[in-house]
Scaffold this motif. Structure first.
Motif, PDB file in Angstrom:
ATOM      1  N   TRP A  18       3.285  -5.152   9.864  1.00  8.42           N
ATOM      2  CA  TRP A  18       2.498  -4.586   8.777  1.00  8.42           C
ATOM      3  C   TRP A  18       2.863  -5.262   7.456  1.00  8.42           C
ATOM      4  CZ3 TRP A  18      -1.084  -0.591   9.530  1.00  8.42           C
ATOM      5  CH2 TRP A  18      -1.101  -0.034  10.816  1.00  8.42           C
ATOM      6  N   THR A  19       1.860  -5.374   6.570  1.00 11.21           N
ATOM      7  CA  THR A  19       2.029  -5.941   5.243  1.00 11.21           C
ATOM      8  C   THR A  19       1.643  -4.910   4.196  1.00 11.21           C
ATOM      9  OG1 THR A  19       1.506  -8.166   6.042  1.00 11.21           O
ATOM     10  CG2 THR A  19       1.340  -7.784   3.672  1.00 11.21           C
ATOM     11  N   SER A  20       2.442  -4.786   3.156  1.00 12.88           N
ATOM     12  CA  SER A  20       2.123  -3.879   2.061  1.00 12.88           C
ATOM     13  C   SER A  20       1.024  -4.487   1.198  1.00 12.88           C
ATOM     14  CB  SER A  20       3.374  -3.623   1.217  1.00 12.88           C
ATOM     15  OG  SER A  20       3.068  -2.803   0.109  1.00 12.88           O
ATOM     16  N   LEU A  21      -0.032  -3.714   0.944  1.00 13.89           N
ATOM     17  CA  LEU A  21      -1.134  -4.191   0.125  1.00 13.89           C
ATOM     18  C   LEU A  21      -1.083  -3.649  -1.301  1.00 13.89           C
ATOM     19  CD1 LEU A  21      -4.238  -4.036   2.506  1.00 13.89           C
ATOM     20  CD2 LEU A  21      -2.840  -6.016   1.903  1.00 13.89           C
ATOM     21  N   SER A  22      -0.758  -2.350  -1.452  1.00 17.65           N
ATOM     22  CA  SER A  22      -0.794  -1.768  -2.794  1.00 17.65           C
ATOM     23  C   SER A  22      -0.196  -0.371  -2.804  1.00 17.65           C
ATOM     24  CB  SER A  22      -2.240  -1.688  -3.306  1.00 17.65           C
ATOM     25  OG  SER A  22      -3.045  -0.936  -2.419  1.00 17.65           O
ATOM     26  N   LEU A  23       0.144   0.100  -3.995  1.00 17.42           N
ATOM     27  CA  LEU A  23       0.591   1.469  -4.270  1.00 17.42           C
ATOM     28  C   LEU A  23       1.883   1.850  -3.547  1.00 17.42           C
ATOM     29  CD1 LEU A  23      -2.817   3.377  -4.291  1.00 17.42           C
ATOM     30  CD2 LEU A  23      -1.526   2.511  -6.251  1.00 17.42           C
ATOM     31  N   ALA A  24       2.713   0.863  -3.204  1.00 20.20           N
ATOM     32  CA  ALA A  24       4.004   1.165  -2.583  1.00 20.20           C
ATOM     33  C   ALA A  24       4.849   1.984  -3.551  1.00 20.20           C
ATOM     34  CB  ALA A  24       4.731  -0.122  -2.210  1.00 20.20           C
ATOM     35  N   GLY A  25       5.406   3.081  -3.055  1.00 18.14           N
ATOM     36  CA  GLY A  25       6.202   3.959  -3.881  1.00 18.14           C
ATOM     37  C   GLY A  25       5.399   4.945  -4.702  1.00 18.14           C
ATOM     38  N   LYS A  26       4.079   4.848  -4.635  1.00 18.72           N
ATOM     39  CA  LYS A  26       3.229   5.704  -5.463  1.00 18.72           C
ATOM     40  C   LYS A  26       2.311   6.603  -4.648  1.00 18.72           C
ATOM     41  CE  LYS A  26       3.102   2.362  -9.277  1.00 18.72           C
ATOM     42  NZ  LYS A  26       2.232   1.525 -10.150  1.00 18.72           N
TER      43      LYS A  26
ATOM     44  N   ARG B 222      -1.311  -2.865   5.943  1.00 17.70           N
ATOM     45  CA  ARG B 222      -2.316  -3.402   6.868  1.00 17.70           C
ATOM     46  C   ARG B 222      -1.644  -4.212   7.960  1.00 17.70           C
ATOM     47  NH1 ARG B 222      -6.686  -7.051   4.127  1.00 17.70           N
ATOM     48  NH2 ARG B 222      -4.883  -8.434   3.894  1.00 17.70           N
ATOM     49  N   SER B 223      -2.182  -4.094   9.154  1.00 13.64           N
ATOM     50  CA  SER B 223      -1.762  -4.916  10.282  1.00 13.64           C
ATOM     51  C   SER B 223      -2.955  -5.719  10.787  1.00 13.64           C
ATOM     52  CB  SER B 223      -1.224  -4.042  11.420  1.00 13.64           C
ATOM     53  OG  SER B 223      -0.964  -4.833  12.576  1.00 13.64           O
TER      54      SER B 223
ATOM     55  N   GLU C 165     -12.188  -1.745  -3.080  1.00  9.91           N
ATOM     56  CA  GLU C 165     -13.017  -2.772  -2.450  1.00  9.91           C
ATOM     57  C   GLU C 165     -12.175  -3.829  -1.746  1.00  9.91           C
ATOM     58  OE1 GLU C 165     -16.253  -2.641  -2.266  1.00  9.91           O
ATOM     59  OE2 GLU C 165     -16.488  -0.894  -3.566  1.00  9.91           O
ATOM     60  N   ASP C 166     -10.901  -3.942  -2.122  1.00  9.38           N
ATOM     61  CA  ASP C 166     -10.079  -5.008  -1.567  1.00  9.38           C
ATOM     62  C   ASP C 166      -8.711  -4.535  -1.062  1.00  9.38           C
ATOM     63  OD1 ASP C 166      -8.787  -4.440  -3.940  1.00  9.38           O
ATOM     64  OD2 ASP C 166      -9.116  -6.413  -4.851  1.00  9.38           O
ATOM     65  N   GLY C 167      -8.437  -3.233  -1.173  1.00 12.49           N
ATOM     66  CA  GLY C 167      -7.149  -2.712  -0.731  1.00 12.49           C
ATOM     67  C   GLY C 167      -6.027  -2.916  -1.733  1.00 12.49           C
ATOM     68  N   GLU C 168      -6.332  -3.502  -2.884  1.00 10.14           N
ATOM     69  CA  GLU C 168      -5.310  -3.772  -3.896  1.00 10.14           C
ATOM     70  C   GLU C 168      -5.571  -3.036  -5.209  1.00 10.14           C
ATOM     71  OE1 GLU C 168      -4.871  -7.974  -4.291  1.00 10.14           O
ATOM     72  OE2 GLU C 168      -4.406  -8.290  -2.166  1.00 10.14           O
ATOM     73  N   LYS C 169      -6.794  -3.083  -5.687  1.00  6.97           N
ATOM     74  CA  LYS C 169      -7.169  -2.368  -6.897  1.00  6.97           C
ATOM     75  C   LYS C 169      -7.960  -1.121  -6.510  1.00  6.97           C
ATOM     76  CE  LYS C 169      -7.463  -6.619  -9.641  1.00  6.97           C
ATOM     77  NZ  LYS C 169      -8.357  -7.482 -10.459  1.00  6.97           N
ATOM     78  N   TRP C 170      -7.608   0.002  -7.140  1.00 13.33           N
ATOM     79  CA  TRP C 170      -8.168   1.294  -6.743  1.00 13.33           C
ATOM     80  C   TRP C 170      -8.872   1.995  -7.901  1.00 13.33           C
ATOM     81  CZ3 TRP C 170      -7.795   3.174  -1.715  1.00 13.33           C
ATOM     82  CH2 TRP C 170      -6.952   2.449  -0.859  1.00 13.33           C
TER      83      TRP C 170
ATOM     84  N   PRO D 298      10.674   3.442   8.493  1.00  8.81           N
ATOM     85  CA  PRO D 298      11.673   3.828   9.500  1.00  8.81           C
ATOM     86  C   PRO D 298      12.976   4.230   8.829  1.00  8.81           C
ATOM     87  CG  PRO D 298      10.685   1.701  10.035  1.00  8.81           C
ATOM     88  CD  PRO D 298      10.265   2.038   8.639  1.00  8.81           C
ATOM     89  N   GLU D 299      13.740   5.037   9.517  1.00  5.87           N
ATOM     90  CA  GLU D 299      15.030   5.470   8.993  1.00  5.87           C
ATOM     91  C   GLU D 299      15.935   4.269   8.715  1.00  5.87           C
ATOM     92  OE1 GLU D 299      18.690   8.514  10.184  1.00  5.87           O
ATOM     93  OE2 GLU D 299      17.111   8.039  11.621  1.00  5.87           O
ATOM     94  N   GLY D 300      16.557   4.287   7.540  1.00  8.79           N
ATOM     95  CA  GLY D 300      17.506   3.239   7.198  1.00  8.79           C
ATOM     96  C   GLY D 300      16.906   1.956   6.675  1.00  8.79           C
ATOM     97  N   SER D 301      15.583   1.908   6.496  1.00  2.01           N
ATOM     98  CA  SER D 301      14.955   0.662   6.065  1.00  2.01           C
ATOM     99  C   SER D 301      15.195   0.366   4.585  1.00  2.01           C
ATOM    100  CB  SER D 301      13.446   0.722   6.323  1.00  2.01           C
ATOM    101  OG  SER D 301      12.823   1.603   5.411  1.00  2.01           O
ATOM    102  N   GLY D 302      15.423   1.419   3.782  1.00  3.49           N
ATOM    103  CA  GLY D 302      15.587   1.211   2.354  1.00  3.49           C
ATOM    104  C   GLY D 302      14.288   0.972   1.624  1.00  3.49           C
ATOM    105  N   ASP D 303      13.164   1.082   2.326  1.00  4.67           N
ATOM    106  CA  ASP D 303      11.848   0.861   1.728  1.00  4.67           C
ATOM    107  C   ASP D 303      11.438   2.103   0.943  1.00  4.67           C
ATOM    108  OD1 ASP D 303       9.493  -0.313   1.089  1.00  4.67           O
ATOM    109  OD2 ASP D 303       8.703  -0.409   3.139  1.00  4.67           O
ATOM    110  N   HIS D 304      10.325   1.996   0.198  1.00  6.14           N
ATOM    111  CA  HIS D 304       9.802   3.130  -0.549  1.00  6.14           C
ATOM    112  C   HIS D 304       9.530   4.299   0.391  1.00  6.14           C
ATOM    113  CE1 HIS D 304       9.236   1.028  -4.369  1.00  6.14           C
ATOM    114  NE2 HIS D 304       8.763  -0.003  -3.683  1.00  6.14           N
ATOM    115  N   ALA D 305       9.820   5.508  -0.073  1.00  5.95           N
ATOM    116  CA  ALA D 305       9.558   6.691   0.745  1.00  5.95           C
ATOM    117  C   ALA D 305       8.070   6.830   1.046  1.00  5.95           C
ATOM    118  CB  ALA D 305      10.076   7.948   0.047  1.00  5.95           C
ATOM    119  N   ASN D 306       7.222   6.477   0.081  1.00  7.94           N
ATOM    120  CA  ASN D 306       5.772   6.447   0.292  1.00  7.94           C
ATOM    121  C   ASN D 306       5.324   4.987   0.303  1.00  7.94           C
ATOM    122  OD1 ASN D 306       5.531   9.269   0.300  1.00  7.94           O
ATOM    123  ND2 ASN D 306       5.429   9.331  -1.929  1.00  7.94           N
TER     124      ASN D 306
END
Length: 294
Positions: A125-133, A117-118, A160-165, A104-112
Protein backbone atom coordinates in the motif's frame (compact mmCIF):
# COMPACT_ATOMS: atom_id res chain seq x y z
CA UNK A 1 -42.27 4.71 15.64
CA UNK A 2 -42.63 0.92 15.75
CA UNK A 3 -40.77 -0.98 18.45
CA UNK A 4 -38.49 -2.67 15.91
CA UNK A 5 -37.59 0.67 14.31
CA UNK A 6 -36.87 2.20 17.71
CA UNK A 7 -34.57 -0.69 18.56
CA UNK A 8 -32.80 -0.26 15.23
CA UNK A 9 -32.21 3.43 15.95
CA UNK A 10 -30.72 2.60 19.35
CA UNK A 11 -28.41 -0.03 17.85
CA UNK A 12 -27.26 2.29 15.07
CA UNK A 13 -26.67 5.07 17.60
CA UNK A 14 -24.48 2.75 19.65
CA UNK A 15 -22.57 1.75 16.52
CA UNK A 16 -22.05 5.36 15.52
CA UNK A 17 -20.82 6.28 18.98
CA UNK A 18 -18.17 3.59 18.64
CA UNK A 19 -16.68 5.52 15.72
CA UNK A 20 -14.98 7.96 18.06
CA UNK A 21 -12.30 10.40 17.09
CA UNK A 22 -8.79 9.06 17.44
CA UNK A 23 -5.37 10.53 17.84
CA UNK A 24 -3.92 12.12 14.74
CA UNK A 25 -0.37 11.60 15.87
CA UNK A 26 1.74 8.45 15.73
CA UNK A 27 1.06 5.29 17.66
CA UNK A 28 -0.91 2.08 17.91
CA UNK A 29 -4.18 3.41 19.27
CA UNK A 30 -7.31 2.73 17.24
CA UNK A 31 -10.18 5.19 16.88
CA UNK A 32 -12.75 2.46 16.10
CA UNK A 33 -13.03 1.20 19.66
CA UNK A 34 -10.83 -1.84 19.04
CA UNK A 35 -7.85 -2.31 21.32
CA UNK A 36 -4.51 -3.07 19.76
CA UNK A 37 -3.85 -6.75 20.35
CA UNK A 38 -1.50 -9.31 18.90
CA UNK A 39 -2.60 -10.13 15.36
CA UNK A 40 -4.34 -13.50 15.02
CA UNK A 41 -2.91 -16.36 13.04
CA UNK A 42 -3.26 -16.49 9.30
CA UNK A 43 -6.38 -18.65 9.56
CA UNK A 44 -8.20 -16.41 12.07
CA UNK A 45 -10.84 -14.03 10.71
CA UNK A 46 -11.19 -10.84 12.73
CA UNK A 47 -13.82 -8.11 12.62
CA UNK A 48 -14.73 -7.25 9.02
CA UNK A 49 -14.84 -3.68 7.71
CA UNK A 50 -15.09 -4.06 3.92
CA UNK A 51 -15.81 -6.43 1.03
CA UNK A 52 -15.11 -6.42 -2.68
CA UNK A 53 -14.56 -8.57 -5.75
CA UNK A 54 -11.34 -7.92 -7.66
CA UNK A 55 -11.92 -7.91 -11.44
CA UNK A 56 -8.25 -8.85 -11.82
CA UNK A 57 -8.70 -12.37 -10.47
CA UNK A 58 -12.42 -12.64 -9.69
CA UNK A 59 -11.74 -13.36 -6.02
CA UNK A 60 -13.52 -12.04 -2.97
CA UNK A 61 -11.36 -9.74 -0.82
CA UNK A 62 -12.20 -9.05 2.81
CA UNK A 63 -10.83 -6.09 4.77
CA UNK A 64 -10.51 -6.91 8.46
CA UNK A 65 -9.17 -5.66 11.77
CA UNK A 66 -5.94 -7.56 11.01
CA UNK A 67 -5.32 -7.26 7.28
CA UNK A 68 -6.90 -7.97 3.89
CA UNK A 69 -7.83 -11.55 3.03
CA UNK A 70 -8.27 -13.20 -0.38
CA UNK A 71 -11.00 -15.84 -0.32
CA UNK A 72 -11.13 -18.87 -2.61
CA UNK A 73 -14.30 -20.58 -3.80
CA UNK A 74 -13.86 -23.37 -1.24
CA UNK A 75 -13.98 -20.90 1.65
CA UNK A 76 -10.26 -20.98 2.38
CA UNK A 77 -8.52 -17.63 2.82
CA UNK A 78 -5.07 -16.10 3.09
CA UNK A 79 -3.79 -12.73 4.21
CA UNK A 80 -2.33 -10.94 1.21
CA UNK A 81 -0.36 -8.18 2.94
CA UNK A 82 0.23 -6.64 6.35
CA UNK A 83 -1.82 -6.93 9.54
CA UNK A 84 -3.10 -3.34 9.57
CA UNK A 85 -6.65 -2.43 10.59
CA UNK A 86 -8.49 -1.61 7.35
CA UNK A 87 -11.50 0.51 8.38
CA UNK A 88 -12.41 1.87 4.94
CA UNK A 89 -12.03 -0.34 1.87
CA UNK A 90 -13.23 -0.45 -1.72
CA UNK A 91 -12.17 -2.14 -4.96
CA UNK A 92 -11.57 0.67 -7.46
CA UNK A 93 -10.47 -1.43 -10.45
CA UNK A 94 -8.33 -4.36 -11.58
CA UNK A 95 -5.98 -5.16 -8.66
CA UNK A 96 -6.59 -1.60 -7.40
CA UNK A 97 -7.91 -1.09 -3.87
CA UNK A 98 -8.47 2.05 -1.81
CA UNK A 99 -8.27 1.88 1.97
CA UNK A 100 -7.93 3.67 5.26
CA UNK A 101 -7.60 2.78 8.92
CA UNK A 102 -4.77 2.15 11.36
CA UNK A 103 -1.25 0.69 10.96
CA UNK A 104 0.06 -2.67 12.18
CA UNK A 105 1.21 -2.84 15.77
CA UNK A 106 4.70 -1.46 16.27
CA UNK A 107 4.95 0.20 12.87
CA UNK A 108 5.36 3.72 14.27
CA UNK A 109 3.14 5.03 11.47
CA UNK A 110 0.33 7.57 11.94
CA UNK A 111 -2.55 6.23 14.01
CA UNK A 112 -4.90 7.38 11.23
CA UNK A 113 -3.55 6.45 7.79
CA UNK A 114 -5.67 8.81 5.69
CA UNK A 115 -6.19 7.50 2.14
CA UNK A 116 -4.00 4.62 0.99
CA UNK A 117 -3.94 2.72 -2.30
CA UNK A 118 -2.81 -0.68 -3.48
CA UNK A 119 -2.22 -1.55 -7.14
CA UNK A 120 -1.19 -5.17 -6.50
CA UNK A 121 -4.40 -6.52 -4.96
CA UNK A 122 -3.56 -5.60 -1.38
CA UNK A 123 -0.01 -6.89 -1.16
CA UNK A 124 1.49 -3.42 -0.67
CA UNK A 125 0.00 0.00 0.00
CA UNK A 126 1.03 3.60 -0.71
CA UNK A 127 -0.07 6.64 1.26
CA UNK A 128 -1.86 9.16 -0.96
CA UNK A 129 -3.09 11.88 1.40
CA UNK A 130 -4.34 12.97 4.84
CA UNK A 131 -1.98 10.70 6.79
CA UNK A 132 -2.37 11.48 10.47
CA UNK A 133 -5.50 13.52 9.81
CA UNK A 134 -8.31 11.35 8.43
CA UNK A 135 -9.78 7.95 9.19
CA UNK A 136 -12.17 7.00 6.40
CA UNK A 137 -14.75 4.47 7.58
CA UNK A 138 -16.50 4.40 4.20
CA UNK A 139 -14.96 4.83 0.73
CA UNK A 140 -16.60 4.92 -2.69
CA UNK A 141 -15.04 5.45 -6.13
CA UNK A 142 -17.27 6.44 -9.06
CA UNK A 143 -15.82 7.36 -12.45
CA UNK A 144 -12.48 8.27 -10.90
CA UNK A 145 -13.94 10.46 -8.15
CA UNK A 146 -13.39 9.30 -4.57
CA UNK A 147 -15.96 9.86 -1.84
CA UNK A 148 -14.90 9.23 1.75
CA UNK A 149 -16.64 9.55 5.08
CA UNK A 150 -13.99 10.74 7.55
CA UNK A 151 -15.08 9.53 10.98
CA UNK A 152 -12.40 11.62 12.70
CA UNK A 153 -14.01 14.87 11.56
CA UNK A 154 -17.55 13.59 10.98
CA UNK A 155 -17.19 14.91 7.46
CA UNK A 156 -17.76 13.82 3.87
CA UNK A 157 -14.71 14.47 1.70
CA UNK A 158 -14.52 14.26 -2.11
CA UNK A 159 -11.40 14.04 -4.28
CA UNK A 160 -10.71 13.82 -8.02
CA UNK A 161 -7.18 12.49 -7.60
CA UNK A 162 -6.94 11.05 -4.08
CA UNK A 163 -4.59 13.86 -3.01
CA UNK A 164 -6.57 17.10 -2.90
CA UNK A 165 -9.92 17.02 -1.11
CA UNK A 166 -13.07 19.11 -1.01
CA UNK A 167 -14.81 19.21 2.34
CA UNK A 168 -18.51 18.60 2.00
CA UNK A 169 -21.27 18.15 4.62
CA UNK A 170 -20.71 17.35 8.26
CA UNK A 171 -22.97 14.58 9.55
CA UNK A 172 -22.98 11.55 11.83
CA UNK A 173 -23.07 8.59 9.47
CA UNK A 174 -21.96 4.98 9.42
CA UNK A 175 -21.88 4.37 5.67
CA UNK A 176 -22.31 6.17 2.35
CA UNK A 177 -23.30 5.13 -1.18
CA UNK A 178 -22.99 7.05 -4.44
CA UNK A 179 -25.30 6.59 -7.43
CA UNK A 180 -23.09 5.23 -10.25
CA UNK A 181 -25.42 6.76 -12.84
CA UNK A 182 -25.69 10.13 -11.09
CA UNK A 183 -22.70 10.81 -8.81
CA UNK A 184 -24.39 13.96 -7.52
CA UNK A 185 -26.69 11.68 -5.52
CA UNK A 186 -25.09 10.51 -2.28
CA UNK A 187 -26.87 8.57 0.47
CA UNK A 188 -25.77 8.18 4.08
CA UNK A 189 -26.97 5.94 6.90
CA UNK A 190 -27.86 7.93 10.01
CA UNK A 191 -29.74 7.38 13.28
CA UNK A 192 -32.93 8.75 11.72
CA UNK A 193 -32.67 6.71 8.53
CA UNK A 194 -31.21 7.17 5.06
CA UNK A 195 -30.22 10.79 4.37
CA UNK A 196 -30.01 12.01 0.77
CA UNK A 197 -27.84 14.56 -0.97
CA UNK A 198 -28.45 15.70 -4.55
CA UNK A 199 -25.53 18.14 -4.72
CA UNK A 200 -22.60 15.75 -4.40
CA UNK A 201 -22.67 15.63 -0.62
CA UNK A 202 -22.58 19.37 0.08
CA UNK A 203 -25.90 19.17 1.92
CA UNK A 204 -28.09 16.31 3.14
CA UNK A 205 -31.77 16.13 3.91
CA UNK A 206 -33.27 14.58 7.01
CA UNK A 207 -32.94 10.82 7.22
CA UNK A 208 -36.00 8.71 6.48
CA UNK A 209 -36.88 5.09 7.19
CA UNK A 210 -35.83 2.38 6.88
CA UNK A 211 -33.01 2.71 9.40
CA UNK A 212 -30.04 0.94 7.81
CA UNK A 213 -26.44 0.40 8.84
CA UNK A 214 -24.84 -0.13 5.43
CA UNK A 215 -25.61 0.76 1.81
CA UNK A 216 -24.23 -0.33 -1.55
CA UNK A 217 -25.08 0.69 -5.10
CA UNK A 218 -24.29 -1.93 -7.72
CA UNK A 219 -22.18 -0.70 -10.61
CA UNK A 220 -23.33 -1.31 -14.16
CA UNK A 221 -26.97 -1.50 -13.11
CA UNK A 222 -28.03 2.00 -14.24
CA UNK A 223 -28.29 3.11 -10.64
CA UNK A 224 -31.32 0.90 -10.05
CA UNK A 225 -29.88 -1.82 -7.82
CA UNK A 226 -29.39 -0.17 -4.45
CA UNK A 227 -29.12 -2.39 -1.39
CA UNK A 228 -29.20 -1.69 2.32
CA UNK A 229 -28.99 -3.81 5.43
CA UNK A 230 -30.74 -3.12 8.74
CA UNK A 231 -29.24 -3.65 12.21
CA UNK A 232 -31.04 -6.98 12.49
CA UNK A 233 -29.67 -8.27 9.17
CA UNK A 234 -32.78 -7.58 7.08
CA UNK A 235 -31.81 -6.81 3.46
CA UNK A 236 -33.65 -4.02 1.65
CA UNK A 237 -33.56 -3.24 -2.06
CA UNK A 238 -34.52 -0.09 -3.91
CA UNK A 239 -35.04 0.31 -7.65
CA UNK A 240 -35.78 4.04 -7.52
CA UNK A 241 -32.64 5.40 -5.93
CA UNK A 242 -33.74 4.96 -2.34
CA UNK A 243 -37.11 6.68 -2.55
CA UNK A 244 -38.82 3.38 -1.67
CA UNK A 245 -37.56 0.07 -0.34
CA UNK A 246 -38.58 -3.59 -0.42
CA UNK A 247 -37.35 -6.12 2.12
CA UNK A 248 -35.96 -9.11 0.23
CA UNK A 249 -34.50 -11.42 2.87
CA UNK A 250 -32.29 -11.66 5.94
CA UNK A 251 -28.56 -12.27 6.24
CA UNK A 252 -27.80 -14.78 9.03
CA UNK A 253 -25.24 -14.16 11.72
CA UNK A 254 -26.39 -11.14 13.69
CA UNK A 255 -25.22 -7.53 13.52
CA UNK A 256 -24.02 -6.40 10.06
CA UNK A 257 -20.41 -5.37 9.54
CA UNK A 258 -20.18 -4.66 5.78
CA UNK A 259 -22.22 -4.75 2.57
CA UNK A 260 -21.26 -4.74 -1.12
CA UNK A 261 -23.54 -5.11 -4.14
CA UNK A 262 -21.41 -6.65 -6.89
CA UNK A 263 -24.15 -6.41 -9.52
CA UNK A 264 -27.94 -6.19 -9.68
CA UNK A 265 -28.41 -9.67 -8.17
CA UNK A 266 -25.14 -10.51 -6.42
CA UNK A 267 -24.77 -9.17 -2.89
CA UNK A 268 -22.05 -9.74 -0.28
CA UNK A 269 -22.71 -9.12 3.41
CA UNK A 270 -20.56 -9.59 6.50
CA UNK A 271 -22.18 -10.28 9.87
CA UNK A 272 -21.02 -11.62 13.21
CA UNK A 273 -20.38 -15.13 11.91
CA UNK A 274 -18.68 -14.37 8.59
CA UNK A 275 -19.25 -13.34 4.98
CA UNK A 276 -22.43 -14.36 3.17
CA UNK A 277 -23.27 -14.15 -0.53
CA UNK A 278 -26.58 -13.89 -2.37
CA UNK A 279 -27.03 -14.51 -6.07
CA UNK A 280 -30.77 -13.80 -6.13
CA UNK A 281 -31.01 -10.19 -5.06
CA UNK A 282 -30.78 -10.74 -1.34
CA UNK A 283 -33.48 -13.39 -1.00
CA UNK A 284 -31.18 -16.21 0.11
CA UNK A 285 -27.58 -16.32 1.30
CA UNK A 286 -24.73 -18.84 1.38
CA UNK A 287 -21.80 -18.40 3.74
CA UNK A 288 -18.52 -17.81 1.87
CA UNK A 289 -16.21 -17.29 4.84
CA UNK A 290 -16.61 -18.24 8.48
CA UNK A 291 -15.65 -15.90 11.31
CA UNK A 292 -13.14 -17.50 13.65
CA UNK A 293 -12.11 -14.77 16.05
CA UNK A 294 -11.55 -11.08 16.74
Amino acid sequence: MAATSAAAVVLLAVTLSGCSNGSDGHGDSSSDGHSRTEAPGADAISHIHGLGVNPGDGKLYVATHHGVLAVDDDGSSRRVGDTADYMGFTVAGKDTFLGSGHPPEGSGDHANRGLIRSTDAGKTWTSLSLAGKADFHSLEEVDGTIYGYDSTAGLLRVSEDGEKWDERAQLAALDIAVDPADPGTVLATTESGVARSTDGGKTFGTGSEPVLTHLSWARGAKGEALYGIAPGGEVHRSTDGGKSWTETGTVPGGQPQALTAVDADRVLAATGDGVHESRDGGKTFTRRLAMSGD
